[in-house]
Design an enzyme around this catalytic site. Sequence first.
Site, PDB file in Angstrom:
ATOM      1  CD  GLU A 293       3.199   7.987 -15.109  1.00 24.21           C
ATOM      2  OE1 GLU A 293       2.702   7.031 -15.732  1.00 24.21           O
ATOM      3  OE2 GLU A 293       2.506   8.913 -14.637  1.00 24.21           O
ATOM      4  CG  HIS A 294       2.830   5.295 -19.407  1.00 21.33           C
ATOM      5  ND1 HIS A 294       3.332   5.119 -20.668  1.00 21.33           N
ATOM      6  CD2 HIS A 294       2.863   6.633 -19.169  1.00 21.33           C
ATOM      7  CE1 HIS A 294       3.646   6.292 -21.203  1.00 21.33           C
ATOM      8  NE2 HIS A 294       3.368   7.228 -20.308  1.00 21.33           N
ATOM      9  CG  ASP A 295       3.426   1.658 -21.757  1.00 22.02           C
ATOM     10  OD1 ASP A 295       2.931   0.527 -21.957  1.00 22.02           O
ATOM     11  OD2 ASP A 295       2.753   2.707 -21.798  1.00 22.02           O
TER      12      ASP A 295
ATOM     13  CB  THR B 228       1.138   4.574 -13.488  1.00 23.22           C
ATOM     14  OG1 THR B 228       2.111   4.387 -14.521  1.00 23.22           O
ATOM     15  CG2 THR B 228       1.524   5.753 -12.608  1.00 23.22           C
TER      16      THR B 228
END
Length: 216
Positions: free
Chosen positions: A137-139, A119
């Site tokens: 997913e993010h980060d 993402t």
Amino acid sequence: MVSTSYGIYGASGCGRGVMPLLGSSTQEFDGERLFIDDGCALESVNDFPVLTYHDFLNRPSISKFVTIAIADGQVRRRLAERCAKDGLRFHSVVAREHVRMVDCEVKEGAIFSPYTTLTSNIRIGRHFHCNLYSYVEHDCIIGDYVTFAPGVKCNGNVHIGDQAYIGAGAVLKQGTPEKPLIIGPRAVVGMGAVVTKDVPADSVVAGNPARLLKEN
């Protein structure tokens, strides 16, 4: 003499699944496709020649690229160091069905199988394996030689150390910017595990919720 040789290192299960992606990936492809495997007695697998590492290294082609399709991250590291020492370059294989959104950095030698997703705001090290239907997913920050088996769900703010192995269908709970979920280097997360707490380096966890089976 051919212009370019692409070698999939490993002619067993993982490599056989990666080889077809070379002909249907997002990158331009122009060259011959070969397997590299010192332990395979066959001359070809699925109609692709199988060469020893020595024979591939000495093959008369202008450029040689290698993708290491070995699930064990520690073995993958040793082979990558061998290839780099001999001056071979690495090729990332990315399926057409792979989705990559925004601000995702991935280093050399990765494999992204069909229906995998990154993402946003993600950093991934060298020779990452992301198998079918897995997502990041993010980060998230992922180290070198990390392996995702099929169906891994890596949620936001997770940090994964070098050579960790995440089993099929495992779920990594989302962390926070202040306290990311940590999977230590060389840790093994078992198939179907639901990881809600940090996993120490060199340990094995399994179950729902995941519990330690082997400590470092």
